[in-house]
Design a protein around this motif. Structure first.
Motif, PDB file in Angstrom:
ATOM      1  N   ARG A   1      49.471  41.974  11.214  1.00 36.55           N
ATOM      2  CA  ARG A   1      50.235  43.245  11.090  1.00 36.55           C
ATOM      3  C   ARG A   1      49.140  44.325  10.924  1.00 36.55           C
ATOM      4  O   ARG A   1      49.689  45.475  11.521  1.00 36.55           O
ATOM      5  CB  ARG A   1      50.854  43.163   9.677  1.00 36.55           C
ATOM      6  N   ARG A   2      48.142  44.140  10.300  1.00 34.90           N
ATOM      7  CA  ARG A   2      47.140  45.052  10.202  1.00 34.90           C
ATOM      8  C   ARG A   2      46.719  45.874  11.718  1.00 34.90           C
ATOM      9  O   ARG A   2      46.681  46.904  12.046  1.00 34.90           O
ATOM     10  CB  ARG A   2      46.025  44.927   9.309  1.00 34.90           C
ATOM     11  N   VAL A   3      46.487  45.012  12.552  1.00 32.77           N
ATOM     12  CA  VAL A   3      45.837  45.170  13.797  1.00 32.77           C
ATOM     13  C   VAL A   3      47.063  45.859  14.814  1.00 32.77           C
ATOM     14  O   VAL A   3      46.861  46.784  15.400  1.00 32.77           O
ATOM     15  CB  VAL A   3      45.633  43.546  14.607  1.00 32.77           C
ATOM     16  N   ALA A   4      48.354  45.202  14.411  1.00 29.35           N
ATOM     17  CA  ALA A   4      49.373  45.750  15.152  1.00 29.35           C
ATOM     18  C   ALA A   4      49.771  47.145  14.808  1.00 29.35           C
ATOM     19  O   ALA A   4      50.105  47.983  15.575  1.00 29.35           O
ATOM     20  CB  ALA A   4      50.693  44.888  15.084  1.00 29.35           C
ATOM     21  N   GLU A   5      49.808  47.376  13.501  1.00 27.27           N
ATOM     22  CA  GLU A   5      49.815  48.791  13.032  1.00 27.27           C
ATOM     23  C   GLU A   5      48.924  49.976  13.440  1.00 27.27           C
ATOM     24  O   GLU A   5      49.121  50.868  13.910  1.00 27.27           O
ATOM     25  CB  GLU A   5      49.938  49.067  11.449  1.00 27.27           C
ATOM     26  N   GLU A   6      47.581  49.396  13.375  1.00 29.05           N
ATOM     27  CA  GLU A   6      46.421  50.303  13.925  1.00 29.05           C
ATOM     28  C   GLU A   6      46.616  50.490  15.385  1.00 29.05           C
ATOM     29  O   GLU A   6      46.150  51.586  15.769  1.00 29.05           O
ATOM     30  CB  GLU A   6      45.171  49.811  13.479  1.00 29.05           C
ATOM     31  N   GLN A   7      46.943  49.520  16.279  1.00 27.81           N
ATOM     32  CA  GLN A   7      46.905  49.598  17.810  1.00 27.81           C
ATOM     33  C   GLN A   7      48.332  50.124  18.247  1.00 27.81           C
ATOM     34  O   GLN A   7      48.471  49.977  19.362  1.00 27.81           O
ATOM     35  CB  GLN A   7      46.509  48.382  18.295  1.00 27.81           C
ATOM     36  N   HIS A   8      49.381  50.124  17.287  1.00 26.22           N
ATOM     37  CA  HIS A   8      50.748  50.738  17.635  1.00 26.22           C
ATOM     38  C   HIS A   8      51.281  49.630  18.572  1.00 26.22           C
ATOM     39  O   HIS A   8      51.790  49.979  19.770  1.00 26.22           O
ATOM     40  CB  HIS A   8      50.657  52.127  18.410  1.00 26.22           C
ATOM     41  N   ILE A   9      51.320  48.418  18.191  1.00 28.33           N
ATOM     42  CA  ILE A   9      51.688  47.132  18.973  1.00 28.33           C
ATOM     43  C   ILE A   9      53.131  46.867  18.396  1.00 28.33           C
ATOM     44  O   ILE A   9      53.311  46.664  17.153  1.00 28.33           O
ATOM     45  CB  ILE A   9      50.878  46.171  18.901  1.00 28.33           C
ATOM     46  N   ASP A  10      54.339  46.773  19.107  1.00 32.45           N
ATOM     47  CA  ASP A  10      55.474  46.426  18.590  1.00 32.45           C
ATOM     48  C   ASP A  10      55.640  44.815  18.697  1.00 32.45           C
ATOM     49  O   ASP A  10      55.227  43.886  19.885  1.00 32.45           O
ATOM     50  CB  ASP A  10      56.506  46.943  19.808  1.00 32.45           C
TER      51      ASP A  10
ATOM     52  N   VAL B   1      45.460  43.391  22.867  1.00 36.22           N
ATOM     53  CA  VAL B   1      44.509  44.648  22.694  1.00 36.22           C
ATOM     54  C   VAL B   1      43.640  44.838  23.925  1.00 36.22           C
ATOM     55  O   VAL B   1      43.074  44.057  24.468  1.00 36.22           O
ATOM     56  CB  VAL B   1      43.736  44.417  21.549  1.00 36.22           C
ATOM     57  N   SER B   2      43.667  45.870  24.699  1.00 34.30           N
ATOM     58  CA  SER B   2      43.110  46.364  25.982  1.00 34.30           C
ATOM     59  C   SER B   2      41.315  46.780  25.554  1.00 34.30           C
ATOM     60  O   SER B   2      40.271  46.489  26.254  1.00 34.30           O
ATOM     61  CB  SER B   2      43.514  46.920  26.828  1.00 34.30           C
ATOM     62  N   ASP B   3      41.409  47.309  24.324  1.00 29.42           N
ATOM     63  CA  ASP B   3      39.926  47.984  24.013  1.00 29.42           C
ATOM     64  C   ASP B   3      39.017  46.897  23.482  1.00 29.42           C
ATOM     65  O   ASP B   3      39.123  46.211  22.541  1.00 29.42           O
ATOM     66  CB  ASP B   3      40.121  49.156  23.104  1.00 29.42           C
ATOM     67  N   PRO B   4      37.979  46.446  24.295  1.00 32.75           N
ATOM     68  CA  PRO B   4      36.891  45.601  23.862  1.00 32.75           C
ATOM     69  C   PRO B   4      36.226  45.813  22.649  1.00 32.75           C
ATOM     70  O   PRO B   4      35.905  44.762  21.949  1.00 32.75           O
ATOM     71  CB  PRO B   4      36.097  45.199  25.189  1.00 32.75           C
ATOM     72  N   GLN B   5      36.093  46.954  22.342  1.00 33.16           N
ATOM     73  CA  GLN B   5      35.231  47.175  21.181  1.00 33.16           C
ATOM     74  C   GLN B   5      36.139  46.996  19.885  1.00 33.16           C
ATOM     75  O   GLN B   5      35.557  46.455  18.840  1.00 33.16           O
ATOM     76  CB  GLN B   5      34.786  48.828  21.032  1.00 33.16           C
ATOM     77  N   VAL B   6      37.340  47.369  19.882  1.00 32.60           N
ATOM     78  CA  VAL B   6      38.546  47.108  19.029  1.00 32.60           C
ATOM     79  C   VAL B   6      38.669  45.592  18.777  1.00 32.60           C
ATOM     80  O   VAL B   6      38.704  45.138  17.627  1.00 32.60           O
ATOM     81  CB  VAL B   6      39.755  48.077  19.112  1.00 32.60           C
ATOM     82  N   LYS B   7      38.631  45.051  19.895  1.00 32.67           N
ATOM     83  CA  LYS B   7      38.862  43.518  19.813  1.00 32.67           C
ATOM     84  C   LYS B   7      37.692  42.793  19.296  1.00 32.67           C
ATOM     85  O   LYS B   7      37.780  42.008  18.241  1.00 32.67           O
ATOM     86  CB  LYS B   7      39.281  43.041  21.365  1.00 32.67           C
ATOM     87  N   ALA B   8      36.457  43.279  19.407  1.00 28.87           N
ATOM     88  CA  ALA B   8      35.448  42.664  18.923  1.00 28.87           C
ATOM     89  C   ALA B   8      35.210  42.838  17.312  1.00 28.87           C
ATOM     90  O   ALA B   8      34.908  42.129  16.597  1.00 28.87           O
ATOM     91  CB  ALA B   8      34.177  43.440  19.427  1.00 28.87           C
ATOM     92  N   PHE B   9      35.603  44.031  16.832  1.00 28.64           N
ATOM     93  CA  PHE B   9      35.641  44.477  15.601  1.00 28.64           C
ATOM     94  C   PHE B   9      36.781  43.558  14.751  1.00 28.64           C
ATOM     95  O   PHE B   9      36.125  43.037  13.738  1.00 28.64           O
ATOM     96  CB  PHE B   9      36.134  45.760  15.448  1.00 28.64           C
ATOM     97  N   PHE B  10      38.087  43.265  15.276  1.00 26.03           N
ATOM     98  CA  PHE B  10      38.760  42.335  14.694  1.00 26.03           C
ATOM     99  C   PHE B  10      38.444  40.815  14.732  1.00 26.03           C
ATOM    100  O   PHE B  10      39.244  39.982  13.867  1.00 26.03           O
ATOM    101  CB  PHE B  10      40.219  42.862  14.804  1.00 26.03           C
ATOM    102  N   THR B  11      37.692  40.528  15.688  1.00 23.93           N
ATOM    103  CA  THR B  11      37.597  39.146  15.972  1.00 23.93           C
ATOM    104  C   THR B  11      36.188  38.482  15.427  1.00 23.93           C
ATOM    105  O   THR B  11      35.917  37.440  15.267  1.00 23.93           O
ATOM    106  CB  THR B  11      37.462  38.760  17.494  1.00 23.93           C
ATOM    107  N   ARG B  12      35.304  39.577  14.770  1.00 24.21           N
ATOM    108  CA  ARG B  12      33.933  38.967  14.343  1.00 24.21           C
ATOM    109  C   ARG B  12      34.274  38.250  13.024  1.00 24.21           C
ATOM    110  O   ARG B  12      35.218  38.393  12.340  1.00 24.21           O
ATOM    111  CB  ARG B  12      33.222  40.054  14.158  1.00 24.21           C
TER     112      ARG B  12
ATOM    113  N   ALA C   1      38.665  56.770  15.473  1.00 21.79           N
ATOM    114  CA  ALA C   1      39.630  57.262  14.575  1.00 21.79           C
ATOM    115  C   ALA C   1      39.543  58.760  14.097  1.00 21.79           C
ATOM    116  O   ALA C   1      40.334  59.634  13.695  1.00 21.79           O
ATOM    117  CB  ALA C   1      39.399  56.490  13.018  1.00 21.79           C
ATOM    118  N   ALA C   2      38.053  59.243  14.318  1.00 19.34           N
ATOM    119  CA  ALA C   2      37.752  60.740  13.950  1.00 19.34           C
ATOM    120  C   ALA C   2      38.414  61.447  14.980  1.00 19.34           C
ATOM    121  O   ALA C   2      38.694  62.576  14.857  1.00 19.34           O
ATOM    122  CB  ALA C   2      36.293  60.840  13.556  1.00 19.34           C
TER     123      ALA C   2
END
Length: 366
Positions: A56-65, A87-98, A117-118
């Motif tokens: 749910r956290r990933v979905a909310e931050e990435q605006h995924i329905d 998720v298409s962004d590899p950096q974001v995907k790496a952040f959440f899969t580590r 985010a900034a």
């Protein structure tokens, strides 16, 4: 891609087609999972979605329905990996899969995510600055009254097929009658009679003779409700929005009583002392913007009424009478009708009779 096969009875297929249900989403209760008609009828469109907190956290931050996503967890629960696959962004995907997700993230990934985010925050601040740095625009939340009006008008406008008829009426005799009644009505009630009062009385008389105009549609949409009484709603505009107080059983009132009732309701509407019950139960509505110089308009039906009358300004103009051009006070009035209940001919007959009564209003006193 291999075609998915499933077993379903002919009745189940027919019902699914009629309801627009995909049989791929229906669980069959028959032998070998065969889908029966009852399975389709009981298909739950609003089935609760089970989601893990991290997913749910990933979905909310990435605006995924998450609607429509098939989860890989127990009983179809949506897990983190199910969402990350979208998720298409590899950096974001790496952040959440580590593996160190709940620890300190690697510096490079942390900086990338923080920078993103900034950037988003800065963009939002710039938009807000543009909106608020000048006096050209102002953004305020809608009041509860405005929200209710918006919802009801949308339901009426988009939910009912409507049509409009506009008629021009000679107000010579109506104005003359009002002039004669101002003093006696003032002496009897302490109120000044207006054109709206006389038009309201004419409406009440005509509504009792044209039952479809004074009708409404049942909630299931299968029955017409004819009202053998007239609860007349009179639209009152305020800065905060539009309110329609209702004169209950107007058909039982004399002209003096109707004048007092309309004035009382209008005054309490303006002073915001109107009771909730006094805004409900209308069978027909009149909206008069003539005092503001509006030449013509077509109001939106006040549901569940079948129609609404819009009254515009009275303007002196040249008209032909007995082959001669004369100056007469002319007024436009428009009837907006719900075509589910009222046909064009029915509306035309009502407006013809109403026009005749307005142009010969002395019969109102008989």
């Amino acid at each position: 891609m291999e075609e998915l096969k499933f077993r379903a009875t002919p009745a189940a297929r027919a019902l699914a087609k009629r309801l627009g249900v995909s049989l791929l989403n229906v669980e069959g209760t028959g032998p070998k999972g065969r889908i029966h008609k009852n399975d389709v009828a009981g298909f739950n469109y609003v089935k609760k979605i089970h989601v893990s907190p991290l997913a749910r956290r990933v979905a909310e931050e990435q605006h995924i329905d998450l609607n429509g996503i098939s989860g890989s967890g127990h009983n179809g629960k949506i897990m983190k990996d199910d969402v990350l696959a979208l998720v298409s962004d590899p950096q974001v995907k790496a952040f959440f899969t580590r593996d160190e997700l709940y620890g300190t993230p690697p510096a490079g990934i942390k900086v990338a995510v923080a920078a993103k985010a900034a950037t988003n925050a800065q963009a939002s601040q710039q938009v807000a600055a543009v909106s608020n740095s000048t006096d050209e625009t102002e953004m305020v939340p809608m009041s509860m009254m405005r929200k209710v009006i918006a919802r009801r008008m949308s339901e009426s406008y988009f939910g009912a097929p409507t049509f409009m008829q506009t008629w021009e009426v000679d107000m010579t005799e109506m104005n003359a009658l009002r002039a004669k009644l101002i003093e006696p009505i003032m002496e009897k009630t302490g109120k000044k009679i207006t054109v709206t009062d006389l038009l309201s009385l004419a409406l009440v008389r005509m509504l009792l003779k044209h039952k479809y105009i004074n009708s409404s549609l049942s909630e299931d949409g299968n029955q017409i409700i004819f009202h053998n009484y007239v609860n007349l709603a009179v639209a009152v505009g305020l800065e905060e929005g539009l309110i329609v107080p209702v004169v209950k059983h107007a058909e039982k009132m004399s002209l003096s009583e109707l004048v007092v009732a309309i004035k009382d309701l209008t005054a309490r509407t303006v002073s915001k002392k109107l009771l909730p019950d006094e805004q409900m139960g209308s069978t027909f509505t009149i909206s008069n913007l003539g005092m503001y110089g509006v030449s013509h308009f077509s109001a939106i039906i006040n549901q569940p009424n079948a129609a609404i009358l819009s009254v515009a300004a009275t303007v002196k103009k040249p008209v032909v009478i007995n082959n001669e051009i004369v100056i007469r006070p002319m007024m436009n009035m428009s009837l907006t009708s719900d075509h589910r209940l009222i046909d064009g001919l029915v509306a035309a007959k009502f407006m013809t009779d109403l026009k005749a009564l307005i142009e010969n209003p002395f019969s109102l006193l008989i």
